[in-house]
Design a protein around this motif. Structure first.
Motif, short mmCIF file in Angstrom:
data_model
loop_
_atom_site.label_atom_id
_atom_site.label_comp_id
_atom_site.label_asym_id
_atom_site.label_seq_id
_atom_site.Cartn_x
_atom_site.Cartn_y
_atom_site.Cartn_z
N ASN A 136 0.84 -1.15 -0.08
CA ASN A 136 -0.17 -0.08 0.14
C ASN A 136 0.85 1.39 0.06
N MET A 137 1.70 1.44 0.96
CA MET A 137 2.31 2.79 1.07
C MET A 137 3.42 2.79 -0.15
N PHE A 138 4.23 1.74 -0.32
CA PHE A 138 5.36 1.82 -1.38
C PHE A 138 4.43 1.99 -2.75
N GLY A 139 3.29 1.39 -3.04
CA GLY A 139 2.82 1.53 -4.41
C GLY A 139 2.28 3.14 -4.44
N ASP A 140 1.85 3.81 -3.41
CA ASP A 140 1.35 5.09 -3.20
C ASP A 140 2.66 6.07 -3.74
N ILE A 141 3.73 5.74 -3.05
CA ILE A 141 4.57 6.43 -3.31
C ILE A 141 5.49 6.53 -4.63
N LEU A 142 5.65 5.06 -5.17
CA LEU A 142 6.28 4.74 -6.31
C LEU A 142 5.31 5.51 -7.58
N SER A 143 3.91 5.18 -7.40
CA SER A 143 3.30 5.90 -8.47
C SER A 143 3.13 7.24 -8.80
N ASP A 144 3.34 7.82 -7.61
CA ASP A 144 3.48 9.38 -7.56
C ASP A 144 4.76 9.64 -8.29
N GLU A 145 6.04 9.08 -8.02
CA GLU A 145 7.18 9.10 -8.46
C GLU A 145 6.89 8.89 -10.05
N ALA A 146 6.44 7.75 -10.54
CA ALA A 146 6.40 7.40 -11.75
C ALA A 146 5.35 8.26 -12.80
N SER A 147 4.54 8.94 -11.89
CA SER A 147 3.81 9.85 -12.81
C SER A 147 4.52 10.98 -13.56
N MET A 148 5.62 11.41 -13.12
CA MET A 148 6.44 12.26 -13.65
C MET A 148 6.99 11.84 -14.91
N ILE A 149 7.26 10.52 -14.97
CA ILE A 149 7.66 9.97 -16.45
C ILE A 149 6.78 10.37 -17.34
N THR A 150 5.59 10.50 -17.18
CA THR A 150 4.34 11.01 -18.12
C THR A 150 4.26 12.49 -18.32
N GLY A 151 4.81 13.20 -17.67
CA GLY A 151 5.00 14.51 -17.39
C GLY A 151 4.19 15.32 -16.56
N SER A 152 3.18 14.59 -16.10
CA SER A 152 2.36 15.24 -15.08
C SER A 152 1.39 14.18 -14.32
N ILE A 153 1.09 14.40 -12.84
CA ILE A 153 0.27 13.51 -12.15
C ILE A 153 -1.19 13.67 -12.63
N GLY A 154 -1.47 14.75 -13.28
CA GLY A 154 -2.71 15.01 -13.89
C GLY A 154 -3.06 14.16 -15.09
N MET A 155 -2.15 13.14 -15.41
CA MET A 155 -2.07 11.95 -16.57
C MET A 155 -2.56 10.76 -16.02
N LEU A 156 -2.56 10.43 -14.64
CA LEU A 156 -2.51 9.13 -14.32
C LEU A 156 -4.04 8.85 -13.64
N PRO A 157 -4.78 7.62 -14.19
CA PRO A 157 -6.09 7.20 -13.67
C PRO A 157 -5.43 6.06 -12.83
N SER A 158 -6.73 5.79 -12.27
CA SER A 158 -6.51 4.43 -11.52
C SER A 158 -7.75 3.62 -11.36
N ALA A 159 -7.79 2.46 -11.24
CA ALA A 159 -8.92 1.42 -11.00
C ALA A 159 -8.68 0.60 -9.53
N SER A 160 -9.52 0.72 -8.56
CA SER A 160 -9.40 0.00 -7.46
C SER A 160 -10.57 -0.93 -7.62
N LEU A 161 -10.07 -2.44 -7.46
CA LEU A 161 -10.90 -3.39 -7.83
C LEU A 161 -11.02 -4.21 -6.58
N GLY A 162 -12.08 -4.89 -6.48
CA GLY A 162 -12.33 -5.73 -5.37
C GLY A 162 -13.17 -6.99 -5.97
N GLU A 163 -13.62 -7.87 -5.22
CA GLU A 163 -14.37 -9.12 -5.58
C GLU A 163 -15.68 -8.68 -6.04
N GLU A 164 -16.50 -7.41 -5.55
CA GLU A 164 -17.72 -7.48 -6.01
C GLU A 164 -17.76 -5.95 -6.46
#
Length: 369
Positions: free
Chosen positions: A245-273
């Motif tokens: 959870n925490m590592f993914g939060d930090i790494l994805s924000d870092e990785a957002s700058m690869i695309t140029g802006s965090i304003g470009m990053l979508p996400s899907a939060s999925l469960g069983e239902e």
């Protein structure tokens, strides 16, 4: 006749209402094109809900989310509510939604666009062609661990947060990552801190065991500090990143700058239902109301919704191509504007309308500006 799908929209705070408005516009267009019936209901969440109801998430809103086909969230939070108790802060709504809906797998795609390579702070040759999927465990780890408290000691105060994971929690998100990798390049790098943390040692052991069910998938392990460095040095080595959870939060924000802006990053939060879709960025109260917010992350989140919840994979591809076409036409919000003569400084709604026009079958090339 297709069954009506119900979408719950939680616009939230700051720029949340602005970007979700554009995302809904795009979703309505593709639903009309694909003859899908969609019923939309909206509820305040976060600070907006605190102001209206005195709490960040009402039982009515939560019940509606549990009865929906999907949830679209804008963003929550802002300085106005910083002094609230932790269980009454806007962010408490987000954590409650994840826990109550059991949204254990968070998918965050990191994709670069050829027309936006100059917006990345990294060199063109490093970011060109990057296509990463970060699979982040979302309902465990340090954000939900107990005990957690601040206490008074003889020498001041002491703050405690607990990082814990169970085998079951790791297994189910690992399965989601392996399933994702099977539809991509069949490579997973699992990220942990197993040289220091016992929870990470269990994480690595459990992921290795889970990998036996997926012999066709290549599995590697990487320490989180090394991963942070490698994302800057050579991001193209990654396909699927699986992490907590925490590592993914930090790494994805870092990785957002690869695309140029965090304003470009979508996400899907999925469960069983249940499933919830949201842009990775925050509420950005400093630009709220200025028509400067980038709606692309929210619109790309709707594309993920079409793929994972609304049974419209073709519509997902159409939205993604429309985003690409709009960027190639030169439309830019402030966060990705590079002052090129080929670029057009656009407002939030202009970006949304340009993407919507790309989805129109009557669109003629070159008539967007």
């Amino acid at each position: 006749m297709s069954k009506t799908k119900e979408l719950i929209v939680l616009p939230g705070d700051g720029i949340g209402p602005e970007v979700t408005k554009e995302a809904i516009k795009i979703l309505q267009t593709v639903c009309k094109r694909h003859n899908k019936k969609l019923r939309i209901r909206s509820f305040p969440v976060g600070g907006a809900s605190i102001d209206r109801y005195g709490r960040p998430l009402t039982e009515e809103a939560l019940k509606a989310c549990k009865e929906s086909s999907a949830v679209l969230l804008g963003a929550v939070g802002g300085p106005k509510w910083d002094d609230q108790p932790k269980d009454k802060r806007p962010e408490a709504a987000l954590l409650q939604l994840r826990k109550e809906l059991d949204l254990f797998a968070n998918l965050r795609p990191i994709t670069t666009y050829k027309s936006l390579l100059q917006s990345s702070p990294l060199k063109r040759e490093i970011v060109s062609g990057v296509d990463i999927m970060i699979v982040r465990e979302l309902t465990g780890g340090i954000y939900f661990g107990r005990p957690r408290f601040i206490e008074q000691t003889e020498n001041g105060e002491r703050g405690v947060d607990t990082l814990s994971y169970t085998t079951e929690e790791i297994e189910r998100v690992a399965h989601a990552a392996f399933k994702t990798a099977a539809n991509r390049n069949r490579k997973i790098i699992s990220v942990d801190k197993s040289n220091v943390l016992d929870s990470s040692r269990l994480w690595r052991k459990t992921v290795q065991e889970s990998a036996k069910q997926w012999p066709e998938i290549e599995l590697q392990h990487m320490l989180v500090d090394n991963c942070a460095m490698q994302l800057v040095r050579n991001p193209k080595q990654f396909d699927v990143i699986l992490t907590g959870n925490m590592f993914g939060d930090i790494l994805s924000d870092e990785a957002s700058m690869i695309t140029g802006s965090i304003g470009m990053l979508p996400s899907a939060s999925l469960g069983e239902e249940f499933a919830m879709y949201e842009p990775v960025h925050g509420s950005a109260p400093d630009i709220a109301g200025q028509r400067a917010a980038n709606p692309i992350a929210a619109i790309a989140s709707v594309a993920l919704m079409c793929r994972y919840s609304l049974d419209m994979p073709e519509a997902a591809l159409e939205i993604e191509e429309a985003i690409k076409g709009t960027l190639e036409d030169g439309f830019r919000t402030a966060d990705i504007y590079g002052h090129s003569t080929k670029e057009y400084r656009a407002t939030t709604s202009e970006i949304g309308s340009a993407i919507d026009k790309h989805l129109s079958p009557n669109l003629k090339p070159g008539n967007l500006l």
